[in-house]
Scaffold this motif. Structure first.
Motif, mmCIF file in Angstrom:
data_model
loop_
_atom_site.group_PDB
_atom_site.id
_atom_site.type_symbol
_atom_site.label_atom_id
_atom_site.label_comp_id
_atom_site.label_asym_id
_atom_site.label_seq_id
_atom_site.Cartn_x
_atom_site.Cartn_y
_atom_site.Cartn_z
ATOM 1 N N ALA A 1 0.837 -1.210 0.000
ATOM 2 C CA ALA A 1 0.000 0.000 0.000
ATOM 3 C C ALA A 1 0.874 1.262 0.000
ATOM 4 O O ALA A 1 0.583 2.220 -0.724
ATOM 5 N N VAL A 2 1.957 1.260 0.771
ATOM 6 C CA VAL A 2 2.871 2.402 0.765
ATOM 7 C C VAL A 2 3.475 2.569 -0.629
ATOM 8 O O VAL A 2 3.564 3.680 -1.160
ATOM 9 N N THR A 3 3.855 1.451 -1.235
ATOM 10 C CA THR A 3 4.474 1.481 -2.566
ATOM 11 C C THR A 3 3.499 2.019 -3.605
ATOM 12 O O THR A 3 3.857 2.888 -4.418
ATOM 13 N N LEU A 4 2.269 1.534 -3.569
ATOM 14 C CA LEU A 4 1.244 2.009 -4.504
ATOM 15 C C LEU A 4 1.048 3.509 -4.350
ATOM 16 O O LEU A 4 1.025 4.256 -5.342
ATOM 17 N N SER A 5 0.934 3.960 -3.128
ATOM 18 C CA SER A 5 0.696 5.369 -2.862
ATOM 19 C C SER A 5 1.863 6.226 -3.351
ATOM 20 O O SER A 5 1.671 7.275 -3.958
ATOM 21 N N VAL B 1 -7.843 -3.928 2.169
ATOM 22 C CA VAL B 1 -6.818 -2.934 2.457
ATOM 23 C C VAL B 1 -7.308 -1.567 1.992
ATOM 24 O O VAL B 1 -7.735 -1.418 0.840
ATOM 25 N N ARG B 2 -7.263 -0.591 2.885
ATOM 26 C CA ARG B 2 -7.667 0.767 2.522
ATOM 27 C C ARG B 2 -6.505 1.723 2.651
ATOM 28 O O ARG B 2 -5.743 1.669 3.613
ATOM 29 N N LEU B 3 -6.416 2.595 1.642
ATOM 30 C CA LEU B 3 -5.391 3.624 1.614
ATOM 31 C C LEU B 3 -6.118 4.957 1.618
ATOM 32 O O LEU B 3 -6.864 5.248 0.667
ATOM 33 N N ASN B 4 -5.956 5.731 2.694
ATOM 34 C CA ASN B 4 -6.713 6.970 2.868
ATOM 35 C C ASN B 4 -8.198 6.742 2.559
ATOM 36 O O ASN B 4 -8.837 7.544 1.872
ATOM 37 N N GLY B 5 -8.715 5.627 3.033
ATOM 38 C CA GLY B 5 -10.140 5.334 2.905
ATOM 39 C C GLY B 5 -10.541 4.590 1.647
ATOM 40 O O GLY B 5 -11.616 4.005 1.572
ATOM 41 N N GLU B 6 -9.660 4.573 0.647
ATOM 42 C CA GLU B 6 -9.996 3.937 -0.630
ATOM 43 C C GLU B 6 -9.600 2.454 -0.624
ATOM 44 O O GLU B 6 -8.512 2.100 -0.168
ATOM 45 N N ASP B 7 -10.461 1.601 -1.157
ATOM 46 C CA ASP B 7 -10.185 0.169 -1.229
ATOM 47 C C ASP B 7 -9.111 -0.111 -2.293
ATOM 48 O O ASP B 7 -9.352 0.074 -3.485
ATOM 49 N N VAL B 8 -7.940 -0.536 -1.867
ATOM 50 C CA VAL B 8 -6.835 -0.808 -2.801
ATOM 51 C C VAL B 8 -6.431 -2.283 -2.787
ATOM 52 O O VAL B 8 -5.336 -2.644 -3.219
#
Ligand code: CDP
Ligand code: CDP
Length: 226
Positions: A41-45, A79-86
């Motif tokens: 998730a960190v990598t995607l972001s 898994v959510r990234l800043n609320g978004e389903d990733v």
């Protein structure tokens, strides 16, 4: 409490950690935590924000500014990234190719490890990753190092991808071996087998055989903990 333990499952890519950890958690009614998903998730972001995978300072600040949450679900974990389903997006080839470099950054790890320890605080957790038994949860009552030959692991991933990414079995095997190498050779909390971990080679084992094995080990540890 005394009726629950923590279980750490570490090992290289494609060893079956997440599939097996999910089953074990289901059987024991524990919470499953996929720490690789956090690094993904960190990598995607970072990729989405144009941050280069070699810019440690920017990656560190970015990792400290985003919100990642894991929620148990029917299929394992959302898994959510800043609320978004990733949940799906973090499995892309682009993320897979950069995640080892991002996860080698000290402040990225510090942030995620703090979250991981918090999640395991009340026990009853099955956590999979690379450094869980050796670093994140050194006190885990059961530690498993799950491995398999690189050929078998590449074949499993190949079948799982089922043509997605248009990548050959040979190329996949090279990329898996390269990611393992980076994970093993990094300075901070590399992929290692903890001295007190039980090694399971799943090369010729089914998912159920591995899961049953770990459930049985957990019952022994649970009896010992009482
Ligand atoms: O599922 P797969 O084996 O492809 O990998 P993953 O468990 O999703 O982990 C992706 C990457 O995150 C690994 O290759 C490591 O670089 C990193 N990782 C880590 O550094 N520490 C962990 N505890 C878990 C994953
Ligand atoms: O989490 P990790 O990268 O260690 O592996 P996984 O994503 O759980 O498993 C990779 C693939 O291998 C999945 O498609 C599993 O269904 C499969 N698998 C298998 O065929 N036999 C096993 N004993 C374990 C996993």
């Amino acid at each position: 409490g005394r009726d629950r333990i923590n279980i750490a499952i570490d090992g290289p890519a494609g060893a079956g950690k997440s599939t097996v950890a999910r089953k074990v958690a289901e059987t024991l009614n524990y919470i499953y935590i996929d720490t690789g998903a956090m690094y993904r998730a960190v990598t995607l972001s970072a990729l989405n924000n144009g941050i280069k995978a070699d810019d440690k300072e920017a990656l560190s600040r970015h990792a400290e500014s985003i919100d990642i949450t894991l929620m148990p679900s029917e299929a394992g974990q959302v898994v959510r990234l800043n609320g978004e389903d990733v949940t799906t997006a973090i499995r892309s080839r682009e993320v897979t190719l950069h995640v080892s470099q991002v996860s080698a950054v000290e402040r990225v790890r510090l942030r995620l490890v703090a979250m991981q320890r918090q999640l395991a605080h009340n026990k009853g957790v099955v956590m999979d990753g690379r450094d869980i038994g050796s670093h994140v949860l050194p006190g885990a009552e059961l530690k498993v190092f799950l491995t398999a030959s690189v050929e078998e692991r590449a074949l499993r991933r190949f079948k799982e991808l089922n043509g997605r990414d248009g990548i050959s079995l040979e190329q996949l095997e090279r990329e898996i071996a390269e990611r393992d190498r980076k994970d093993q050779e990094r300075e901070i909390s590399p992929l290692v087998c903890a001295p007190d971990a039980i090694v399971l080679d799943s090369t010729s084992m089914t998912i159920d055989e591995v899961a049953d094995n770990i459930v049985n080990l957990s019952r022994t540890k649970l009896a010992e903990a009482k």
